[in-house]
Design a protein around this motif. Structure first.
Motif, short mmCIF file in Angstrom:
data_model
loop_
_atom_site.label_atom_id
_atom_site.label_comp_id
_atom_site.label_asym_id
_atom_site.label_seq_id
_atom_site.Cartn_x
_atom_site.Cartn_y
_atom_site.Cartn_z
N ARG A 11 0.82 -1.22 0.00
CA ARG A 11 0.00 0.00 0.00
C ARG A 11 0.85 1.27 0.00
O ARG A 11 0.46 2.28 -0.56
N GLY A 12 2.01 1.20 0.65
CA GLY A 12 2.82 2.41 0.77
C GLY A 12 3.85 2.59 -0.32
O GLY A 12 4.65 3.50 -0.28
N ARG A 13 3.79 1.70 -1.34
CA ARG A 13 4.92 1.67 -2.29
C ARG A 13 5.06 2.94 -3.12
O ARG A 13 6.16 3.42 -3.32
N ILE A 14 3.93 3.49 -3.60
CA ILE A 14 4.01 4.63 -4.52
C ILE A 14 4.68 5.84 -3.85
O ILE A 14 5.63 6.42 -4.38
N HIS A 15 4.16 6.21 -2.66
CA HIS A 15 4.76 7.39 -2.03
C HIS A 15 6.20 7.12 -1.62
O HIS A 15 7.04 8.01 -1.64
N VAL A 121 9.44 -10.04 4.39
CA VAL A 121 9.06 -8.82 3.69
C VAL A 121 10.29 -8.01 3.28
O VAL A 121 11.20 -7.79 4.07
N LEU A 122 10.32 -7.62 2.01
CA LEU A 122 11.36 -6.72 1.54
C LEU A 122 10.72 -5.36 1.33
O LEU A 122 9.68 -5.26 0.69
N VAL A 123 11.33 -4.33 1.88
CA VAL A 123 10.78 -2.99 1.70
C VAL A 123 11.76 -2.16 0.90
O VAL A 123 12.93 -2.05 1.27
N TYR A 124 11.27 -1.60 -0.22
CA TYR A 124 12.10 -0.72 -1.04
C TYR A 124 11.58 0.70 -0.91
O TYR A 124 10.40 0.92 -0.65
N GLY A 125 12.45 1.65 -1.12
CA GLY A 125 12.00 3.03 -1.07
C GLY A 125 13.17 3.98 -1.18
O GLY A 125 14.28 3.59 -1.56
N VAL A 126 12.91 5.21 -0.80
CA VAL A 126 13.91 6.26 -0.96
C VAL A 126 14.80 6.37 0.28
O VAL A 126 14.33 6.27 1.40
N LYS A 127 16.10 6.51 0.01
CA LYS A 127 17.04 6.95 1.04
C LYS A 127 17.75 8.17 0.46
O LYS A 127 17.57 8.49 -0.72
N PHE A 128 18.58 8.82 1.26
CA PHE A 128 19.32 9.97 0.75
C PHE A 128 20.81 9.72 0.88
O PHE A 128 21.26 9.09 1.82
N ARG A 129 21.56 10.20 -0.12
CA ARG A 129 23.01 10.07 -0.04
C ARG A 129 23.66 11.44 -0.21
O ARG A 129 23.10 12.32 -0.88
N PRO A 130 24.84 11.60 0.38
CA PRO A 130 25.54 12.89 0.23
C PRO A 130 25.82 13.17 -1.25
O PRO A 130 26.12 12.24 -2.01
N VAL A 131 25.71 14.44 -1.64
CA VAL A 131 26.03 14.82 -3.02
C VAL A 131 27.53 15.09 -3.09
O VAL A 131 28.07 15.88 -2.31
#
Ligand SMILES: [Zn+2]
Lengths: 134, 378
Positions: A11-15, A121-131
């Motif tokens: 359910r939370g995949r899109i956001h 359960v595998l959860v994919y999504g956004v993380k942030f990395r240093p530029v």
């Protein structure tokens, strides 16, 4: 990760994949993850907006006290990221504690967030990395 | 009117030989002495970890029958880390509405039955599990972000913030119910292993089991320890990422405002507040306007909130830091401690001549906040 079920993760995949947030038609403020109503003014008139993928690290914590499924990747760097129009809590990746500082530029990347051995359960999504500086 | 007429506490510790029901029953029996079931209208149980770690559903009913109160009305209240004071609030409502004249509140939770790594997973459920909770926020991840932000925003160094745990340990030394009864120096806090940097192990609470009970009555001022004047609460933002200023616990500010609109609070002598982490204790002091923003840590370091200091005495029990934080029981411990202080009977560090007390309970980083005001009946 807190033992979410497969349907809850789905359910939370899109956001989670695209950093889709809620924008309030009444007060104009943006919140993430999208809610049923604006967490600021309570209005239920919301639109979906994609968040910018570049931001600034406001603060962070280097977390050693993680659950068993995350022990192999401890410590985990958890950050409060300012994307201009909204702030998000996310994991900071592709960097060790020594690479991190308050105020640094970070960008969103797609990553596996967790792998729960118990539930599979595998959860994919956004993380942030240093530029990287040019 | 609601009065606290009986209290009891089990020392917070790893009680490997006792289950949740046993701990709750022991606390209940001591608080009630020899009361018959007919003399009790309601049992309100507060427990949180029991639910997160799937131990027992409908806990209040099983505690009722196990403790010798089969037939008494019973319900369980869950509000995360604030469960205890939420249960006290429900009990007071039952009394105020006339539905009950005598209510037993029991708070109980056991953390020692589970391995630490599992406990960390349950603790992350204090936060939004569909929001930041999808990441490995563990124990203290969110509070760690707040602590670093506090240090950066107000230019407060780590050592100044270490005076909080040192004060808590010093206060707990005399408390027979506290889990950690030894002194530490602020320097020791910095040397401890990191938990969620900049938070170290000594900025957080020990993982112990506990149970505490209160008898609340609508009349009986004569033999009461204290009057429970008012309990207020407010919900807050689901994440610190949504708050304009994450260093304000907006829910607690609102709950406190509601409380002060309802009752005229005189000079507060003693407070038991929710220092799940050093930074939470500091932010709560500022939310209650007991210190200017950015100044609470410095005030703690110069003894302002210590016994004999200029301000109210904060956490003479040792707080969550040193007394311990058996999650759903904590708010009940706090009300028991302040009641005993106001009656001049607290067995640990006594706040002499105390007439007005507060207790504060917060879940997570402020998804909800509860505050209670108690007054001496002497
Ligand atoms: Zn709005």
């Amino acid at each position: 990760m807190t033992g979410l079920s497969v349907p809850a993760v789905w359910r939370g995949r899109i956001h989670r994949y695209r950093l889709v947030a809620g924008k309030c038609n009444s007060c104009g403020r943006i919140h993430y993850p999208p809610s049923h109503s604006c967490p600021h003014c309570g209005s239920r008139g919301l639109a979906e907006v994609e968040l910018p993928r570049m931001g600034r690290l406001v603060s962070y914590s280097i977390v050693y006290s993680v659950p068993s499924e995350s022990r192999s990747k401890a410590p985990v760097i958890l950050g409060l990221v300012d994307l201009g129009v909204a702030r998000v809590i996310s994991e900071i990746t592709d960097a060790g504690p020594e690479d991190i500082s308050v105020g640094m530029q970070v960008e969103a990347v797609f990553r596996r967030i967790t792998e729960d051995g118990e539930t599979g359960v595998l959860v994919y999504g956004v993380k942030f990395r240093p530029v990287k500086e040019a | 009117m609601a009065y606290i007429t009986g209290v009891s506490m089990i020392n917070v510790d790893r009680h490997y030989d006792k289950g949740v029901k046993k701990l709750a029953a022991e606390a209940s029996s001591k608080a009630l002495e020899d009361a018959e079931p007919e003399a009790l209208d309601y049992i309100v149980v507060s427990s949180s970890f029991t639910y997160a770690s799937d131990t027992q559903l409908d806990l209040a009913s099983y505690i009722a029958s196990y403790s010798g109160f089969r037939g008494v009305r019973a319900l369980t209240v869950e509000a995360g880390e604030a469960s205890g004071l939420a249960a006290v609030g429900v009990a007071k409502s039952l009394i105020d509405s006339g539905l009950a004249s005598r209510v037993l509140v029991v708070g109980v939770d056991k953390l020692s039955d589970r391995p630490t790594w599992e406990v960390y997973r349950y603790f992350s459920k204090f936060y939004d599990v569909e929001g930041e909770g999808i990441y490995s926020i563990g124990m203290g991840g969110i509070a760690g972000i707040l602590m670093r932000l506090y240090m950066e925003t107000f230019k407060v160094d780590r050592l100044t913030l270490a005076y909080w745990p040192a004060l808590m340990h010093s206060n707990a030394k005399l408390n027979p119910y506290a889990m950690l009864r030894f002194a530490i120096t602020p320097e020791k806090v910095l040397e401890a292993p990191p938990l969620a940097d900049p938070i170290t192990l000594l900025d957080s609470f020990p993982l112990g089991d506990g149970a505490a009970a209160l008898v609340i009555e609508g009349s009986g001022k004569g033999n009461a320890l204290a009057e429970l004047v008012a309990v207020e609460s407010a919900t807050g933002y689901p994440s610190i990422a949504l708050v304009e200023d994450p260093l304000r616990i907006e829910s607690l500010e609102r709950a406190y405002q509601r409380l002060t609109r309802k009752v005229d609070i005189k000079n507060v002598d003693v407070i038991e507040l929710h220092d799940s982490f050093t930074i939470m204790g500091i932010l709560e002091l500022e939310a209650l306007r007991l210190a200017e923003r950015g100044k609470a840590a410095e005030a703690v370091s110069r003894g302002y909130f210590s016994l004999g200091g200029e301000g109210p005495v904060v956490n003479p029990s040792g707080g969550l830091k040193a007394r311990g934080h058996p999650i759903g029981a904590t708010g009940v411990y706090q009300v028991a401690e302040v009641s005993l202080q106001l009656a001049g009977e607290f067995p640990g560090l006594k706040v002499p001549e105390s007439n007005h007390g507060l207790t504060v309970s917060v879940n997570g980083s402020g998804s909800n906040a509860y505050i209670a005001y108690l007054r001496s009946v002497r």
